[in-house]
Scaffold this active site. Structure first.
Site, PDB file in Angstrom:
ATOM      1  N   SER A  69      23.691   7.637  14.015  1.00 24.46           N
ATOM      2  CA  SER A  69      23.802   6.287  14.635  1.00 24.46           C
ATOM      3  C   SER A  69      24.912   5.842  15.131  1.00 24.46           C
ATOM      4  O   SER A  69      26.106   6.257  14.567  1.00 24.46           O
ATOM      5  CB  SER A  69      23.350   5.286  13.546  1.00 24.46           C
ATOM      6  OG  SER A  69      21.900   5.414  13.250  1.00 24.46           O
ATOM      7  N   ASN A  89      16.361  10.336   2.805  1.00 27.65           N
ATOM      8  CA  ASN A  89      17.417  10.601   3.690  1.00 27.65           C
ATOM      9  C   ASN A  89      18.855  11.276   3.249  1.00 27.65           C
ATOM     10  O   ASN A  89      19.146  10.774   2.119  1.00 27.65           O
ATOM     11  CB  ASN A  89      17.641   9.280   4.616  1.00 27.65           C
ATOM     12  CG  ASN A  89      18.568   9.454   5.809  1.00 27.65           C
ATOM     13  OD1 ASN A  89      18.811  10.577   6.293  1.00 27.65           O
ATOM     14  ND2 ASN A  89      18.894   8.414   6.516  1.00 27.65           N
ATOM     15  N   GLU A 130      29.116  10.680   5.743  1.00 26.56           N
ATOM     16  CA  GLU A 130      29.183   9.009   5.998  1.00 26.56           C
ATOM     17  C   GLU A 130      29.184   8.332   4.713  1.00 26.56           C
ATOM     18  O   GLU A 130      29.235   6.963   4.624  1.00 26.56           O
ATOM     19  CB  GLU A 130      27.972   8.924   7.066  1.00 26.56           C
ATOM     20  CG  GLU A 130      26.678   8.854   6.651  1.00 26.56           C
ATOM     21  CD  GLU A 130      25.817   8.236   7.578  1.00 26.56           C
ATOM     22  OE1 GLU A 130      24.978   9.026   7.931  1.00 26.56           O
ATOM     23  OE2 GLU A 130      25.623   7.228   8.006  1.00 26.56           O
ATOM     24  N   ASP A 174       0.792  -1.412   0.082  1.00 25.41           N
ATOM     25  CA  ASP A 174      -0.046   0.182   0.118  1.00 25.41           C
ATOM     26  C   ASP A 174       0.764   1.382   0.061  1.00 25.41           C
ATOM     27  O   ASP A 174       1.612   1.475   0.863  1.00 25.41           O
ATOM     28  CB  ASP A 174      -0.828  -0.011   1.292  1.00 25.41           C
ATOM     29  CG  ASP A 174      -1.676   1.039   1.547  1.00 25.41           C
ATOM     30  OD1 ASP A 174      -1.737   2.138   0.552  1.00 25.41           O
ATOM     31  OD2 ASP A 174      -2.666   1.250   2.466  1.00 25.41           O
ATOM     32  N   SER A 230      17.017   1.044  15.891  1.00 27.16           N
ATOM     33  CA  SER A 230      17.459   2.418  15.567  1.00 27.16           C
ATOM     34  C   SER A 230      16.580   3.549  15.906  1.00 27.16           C
ATOM     35  O   SER A 230      16.993   4.513  16.420  1.00 27.16           O
ATOM     36  CB  SER A 230      18.058   2.471  13.790  1.00 27.16           C
ATOM     37  OG  SER A 230      16.846   2.659  13.129  1.00 27.16           O
ATOM     38  N   LYS A 254       7.625  11.102  15.810  1.00 22.58           N
ATOM     39  CA  LYS A 254       7.920  10.093  16.956  1.00 22.58           C
ATOM     40  C   LYS A 254       8.771  10.789  17.841  1.00 22.58           C
ATOM     41  O   LYS A 254       8.680  10.578  19.356  1.00 22.58           O
ATOM     42  CB  LYS A 254       8.620   8.819  16.507  1.00 22.58           C
ATOM     43  CG  LYS A 254       7.931   7.841  15.647  1.00 22.58           C
ATOM     44  CD  LYS A 254       8.610   6.614  14.989  1.00 22.58           C
ATOM     45  CE  LYS A 254       8.048   5.791  14.074  1.00 22.58           C
ATOM     46  NZ  LYS A 254       7.090   4.920  14.793  1.00 22.58           N
ATOM     47  N   THR A 274      13.890   4.611   2.429  1.00 27.40           N
ATOM     48  CA  THR A 274      14.413   5.800   3.197  1.00 27.40           C
ATOM     49  C   THR A 274      15.650   6.271   2.697  1.00 27.40           C
ATOM     50  O   THR A 274      16.674   6.701   3.310  1.00 27.40           O
ATOM     51  CB  THR A 274      14.510   5.497   4.684  1.00 27.40           C
ATOM     52  OG1 THR A 274      15.482   4.438   4.883  1.00 27.40           O
ATOM     53  CG2 THR A 274      13.121   5.053   5.278  1.00 27.40           C
ATOM     54  N   HIS A 333      16.629  15.525  12.981  1.00 27.38           N
ATOM     55  CA  HIS A 333      17.278  14.909  12.002  1.00 27.38           C
ATOM     56  C   HIS A 333      16.231  13.895  11.491  1.00 27.38           C
ATOM     57  O   HIS A 333      15.460  13.411  12.193  1.00 27.38           O
ATOM     58  CB  HIS A 333      18.310  13.913  12.453  1.00 27.38           C
ATOM     59  CG  HIS A 333      18.792  12.706  11.562  1.00 27.38           C
ATOM     60  ND1 HIS A 333      18.928  12.962  10.207  1.00 27.38           N
ATOM     61  CD2 HIS A 333      18.944  11.440  11.800  1.00 27.38           C
ATOM     62  CE1 HIS A 333      19.450  11.935   9.693  1.00 27.38           C
ATOM     63  NE2 HIS A 333      19.201  10.998  10.550  1.00 27.38           N
ATOM     64  N   CYS A 364      25.078  10.492  10.703  1.00 25.18           N
ATOM     65  CA  CYS A 364      24.417  11.522  10.185  1.00 25.18           C
ATOM     66  C   CYS A 364      24.684  12.783  11.394  1.00 25.18           C
ATOM     67  O   CYS A 364      24.157  13.764  10.888  1.00 25.18           O
ATOM     68  CB  CYS A 364      22.769  11.369  10.276  1.00 25.18           C
ATOM     69  SG  CYS A 364      22.411   9.872   9.451  1.00 25.18           S
TER      70      CYS A 364
HETATM   71  N1  CAA Z   1      -0.921   3.089   5.983  1.00 20.36           N
HETATM   72  C1  CAA Z   1      -0.413   3.759   6.648  1.00 20.36           C
HETATM   73  N2  CAA Z   1       0.685   3.638   7.521  1.00 20.36           N
HETATM   74  C2  CAA Z   1       1.122   2.174   7.493  1.00 20.36           C
HETATM   75  C3  CAA Z   1       0.661   1.489   6.389  1.00 20.36           C
HETATM   76  C4  CAA Z   1      -0.578   1.690   5.568  1.00 20.36           C
HETATM   77  N3  CAA Z   1      -0.766   1.071   4.837  1.00 20.36           N
HETATM   78  N4  CAA Z   1       1.521   0.348   6.569  1.00 20.36           N
HETATM   79  C5  CAA Z   1       2.371   0.484   7.468  1.00 20.36           C
HETATM   80  N5  CAA Z   1       2.177   1.696   8.006  1.00 20.36           N
HETATM   81  C6  CAA Z   1       2.878   2.386   9.175  1.00 20.36           C
HETATM   82  C7  CAA Z   1       3.232   1.473  10.183  1.00 20.36           C
HETATM   83  O1  CAA Z   1       2.153   1.281  11.229  1.00 20.36           O
HETATM   84  C8  CAA Z   1       4.428   1.895  10.978  1.00 20.36           C
HETATM   85  O2  CAA Z   1       3.771   3.015  11.718  1.00 20.36           O
HETATM   86  P1  CAA Z   1       4.455   3.246  13.245  1.00 20.36           P
HETATM   87  O3  CAA Z   1       6.092   3.626  13.157  1.00 20.36           O
HETATM   88  O4  CAA Z   1       3.656   4.462  13.690  1.00 20.36           O
HETATM   89  O5  CAA Z   1       4.002   1.849  13.870  1.00 20.36           O
HETATM   90  C9  CAA Z   1       5.151   2.416   9.569  1.00 20.36           C
HETATM   91  O6  CAA Z   1       4.209   2.646   8.904  1.00 20.36           O
HETATM   92  C10 CAA Z   1       6.528   1.904   9.023  1.00 20.36           C
HETATM   93  O7  CAA Z   1       5.891   0.481   9.062  1.00 20.36           O
HETATM   94  P2  CAA Z   1       6.768  -0.656   9.360  1.00 20.36           P
HETATM   95  O8  CAA Z   1       7.099  -0.385  10.826  1.00 20.36           O
HETATM   96  O9  CAA Z   1       6.156  -1.969   9.389  1.00 20.36           O
HETATM   97  O10 CAA Z   1       8.033  -0.484   8.441  1.00 20.36           O
HETATM   98  P3  CAA Z   1       9.191  -1.227   8.179  1.00 20.36           P
HETATM   99  O11 CAA Z   1       9.485  -2.263   9.123  1.00 20.36           O
HETATM  100  O12 CAA Z   1       9.079  -1.623   6.931  1.00 20.36           O
HETATM  101  O13 CAA Z   1      10.489  -0.353   8.261  1.00 20.36           O
HETATM  102  C11 CAA Z   1      11.783   1.320   9.288  1.00 20.36           C
HETATM  103  C12 CAA Z   1      10.297   1.084   8.671  1.00 20.36           C
HETATM  104  C13 CAA Z   1      12.449   0.700  10.445  1.00 20.36           C
HETATM  105  C14 CAA Z   1      11.971   2.806   9.282  1.00 20.36           C
HETATM  106  C15 CAA Z   1      12.775   0.884   7.825  1.00 20.36           C
HETATM  107  O14 CAA Z   1      12.403   1.940   6.942  1.00 20.36           O
HETATM  108  C16 CAA Z   1      14.413   1.268   8.052  1.00 20.36           C
HETATM  109  O15 CAA Z   1      14.851   0.345   8.784  1.00 20.36           O
HETATM  110  N6  CAA Z   1      14.866   2.354   7.723  1.00 20.36           N
HETATM  111  C17 CAA Z   1      16.254   2.898   7.849  1.00 20.36           C
HETATM  112  C18 CAA Z   1      16.711   3.049   9.349  1.00 20.36           C
HETATM  113  C19 CAA Z   1      16.152   4.408   9.749  1.00 20.36           C
HETATM  114  O16 CAA Z   1      15.743   5.173   9.256  1.00 20.36           O
HETATM  115  N7  CAA Z   1      16.053   4.388  11.295  1.00 20.36           N
HETATM  116  C20 CAA Z   1      15.827   5.879  11.675  1.00 20.36           C
HETATM  117  C21 CAA Z   1      16.513   6.113  13.226  1.00 20.36           C
HETATM  118  S1  CAA Z   1      18.247   5.830  12.825  1.00 20.36           S
HETATM  119  C22 CAA Z   1      18.692   7.379  12.125  1.00 20.36           C
HETATM  120  O17 CAA Z   1      18.052   8.361  12.055  1.00 20.36           O
HETATM  121  C23 CAA Z   1      19.898   7.331  11.451  1.00 20.36           C
HETATM  122  C24 CAA Z   1      20.067   7.363  10.144  1.00 20.36           C
HETATM  123  O18 CAA Z   1      19.664   8.398   9.230  1.00 20.36           O
HETATM  124  C25 CAA Z   1      19.699   5.984   9.463  1.00 20.36           C
END
Ligand code: CAA
Length: 392
Positions: free
Chosen positions: A311, A279, A82, A32, A204, A245, A155, A236, A114
């Site tokens: 990170s 990002n 990075e 979706d 993370s 969040k 991302t 960030h 970052c």
């Molecule tokens: N409609 C609306 N929302 C939906 C949806 C839909 N159809 N399907 C899912 N969602 C929502 C989920 O409920 C979830 O929301 P919440 O976080 O509020 O619970 C959100 O969309 C994401 O869904 P998932 O948790 O299932 O997503 P995922 O497991 O596929 O991964 C992620 C999400 C962990 C961010 C992944 O993209 C990732 O690993 N990204 C890279 C790491 C990252 O960015 N970390 C951030 C902190 S670290 C940092 O800041 C340093 C850096 O730059 C990396």
């Protein structure tokens, strides 16, 4: 003798040539599209062409700063990244050559995921505090890459920010108080052999929020403003919902909770660029700041709280004051034009452009001429990276 205000004279960003709309990626993955647009708060991501990298984006942003400011006294260039292109030579040395900077300049590269753009700002302020007649050019430039078909894939992104740090700045005074926080955590990292990062996604997110509380407490302990004295918050943004969040967490921490929808609204002026660029690691927090500054609200005299998270993990919370007349120094039109000019790609082309996981060992490489930007990565000759101005 009164100490002059220290801060940012001018700041701008450059991004990459291509753009992938995340609806196309969602369609390709059979999920979706609202998961990306609503769930993580991302619409599109910038992708470098074959002849672009952190140097070409960084030089493009920095060229705008040099064109619009008196850079007499510029003696330091700090390049934060990075996704560096060499284990030894600072990418900023290539930028200094492309920009025709004089030889009387110290150039170095900073790294801590970052965070190192914000870290470079603090180092630059230290230089200027000691030599108020000097200026420091900071460039934060990154290409964020995760493996194809991994949770991090939506991302990704790419951008560079450049800013000039000096005494008596025109745009932003950086306030002296800042809060720092370091914790040795395995949430995200990129071993030397990989182009793409390894990440524990969910962990993370919690590491980021724990770091926010730690840096905030340290900011307050070092004379930082109270929560209600801060007019806007820039975070960030690895994906823009991360900022939501984080701010919800900080609001709960200081006893000022708000429902998610209201926090989304509160942070809306800071997410416009990151939502469509993706990002950009070290540049991301400054893109949040630029979105806020470029917006319609008059921020004169306002205090902005800024949270940088890298990170691994190092983070910092600090604040800036917006100076009178700041609007005359913005690059709103250039930012909008640049985003609009990106060439859209489909998923097939995006996947062709993705470099895969392993770092290339090529010591001979001729890159196609693609970028519409002012600098290009020509290729590699005998292991040496070559760059040139395009005349654009
Ligand atoms: N409609 C609306 N929302 C939906 C949806 C839909 N159809 N399907 C899912 N969602 C929502 C989920 O409920 C979830 O929301 P919440 O976080 O509020 O619970 C959100 O969309 C994401 O869904 P998932 O948790 O299932 O997503 P995922 O497991 O596929 O991964 C992620 C999400 C962990 C961010 C992944 O993209 C990732 O690993 N990204 C890279 C790491 C990252 O960015 N970390 C951030 C902190 S670290 C940092 O800041 C340093 C850096 O730059 C990396």
């Amino acid at each position: 003798m009164t100490t002059p205000a220290l801060g940012i004279q001018d700041i701008t960003f450059a991004t990459a040539h291509h753009r992938l709309d995340l609806d196309l990626l969602a369609q390709h993955l059979g999920i979706d599209p609202a998961k990306f647009s609503v769930g993580i708060g991302q619409e599109a991501m910038s992708l470098p062409a074959e002849d672009e990298d952190v140097v070409t984006m960084g030089a493009a942003a920095a060229a705008r700063i040099l064109a619009d400011n008196d850079v007499e006294g510029l003696r330091t260039l700090i390049f934060a990244t990075e996704s560096g292109i060499d284990q030894s030579k600072a990418a900023g040395v290539h930028v200094a050559a492309l920009l025709g900077l004089p030889a009387q300049i110290r150039v170095l590269e900073t790294k801590q995921a970052c965070y190192s753009g914000a870290g470079a700002l603090q180092l630059a302020l230290g230089v200027v505090a000691r030599h108020p007649e000097e200026k420091v050019l900071v460039i934060a430039s990154d290409v964020a890459r995760y493996d194809l078909d991994s949770p991090g894939e939506p991302t990704q992104g790419a951008a560079a920010v450049a800013f000039l740090v000096q005494a008596d700045p025109a745009l932003l005074e950086v306030e002296p108080a800042s809060g720092v926080h370091t914790a040795d955590v395995p949430d995200f990292w990129r071993p030397n052999h990989r182009v793409t990062a390894l990440v524990e996604g969910k962990f993370s997110i919690s590491a980021y929020m724990d770091a926010l509380e730690g840096a905030w407490e340290d900011y307050r302990a070092h004379g930082g403003a109270a929560f209600e004295e801060i007019d806007a918050f820039c975070y960030h943004q690895p994906f823009t919902m991360m900022a939501v969040k984080a701010h919800q967490r900080l609001r709960r921490h200081v006893g000022e909770p708000l429902p998610k929808a209201e926090v989304v609204e509160e942070l809306a002026p800071t997410v416009g660029y990151n939502r469509v660029v993706g990002n950009s690691y070290t540049a991301s927090v400054f893109l949040a700041l630029l979105a806020l500054l470029d917006g319609d609200a008059d921020l004169t005299g306002r205090r902005i709280g800024i949270f940088s998270y890298g990170s691994g993990a190092v983070s910092e919370f600090f604040s800036v004051r917006v100076l009178p007349g700041y609007r005359a120094h913005l690059h709103r039109a250039e930012h909008a034009a640049q985003l609009a000019a990106r060439e859209p790609v489909d998923v097939t082309r995006y996947r062709e452009l993705h470099p895969g996981t392993a770092v290339s060992a090529a010591e001979q490489q001729a890159n196609p001429r693609v970028t519409a930007g002012p600098y290009r990565f020509v290729g590699i000759e005998g292991g040496v990276r070559r760059y040139e101005a395009t005349g654009a």
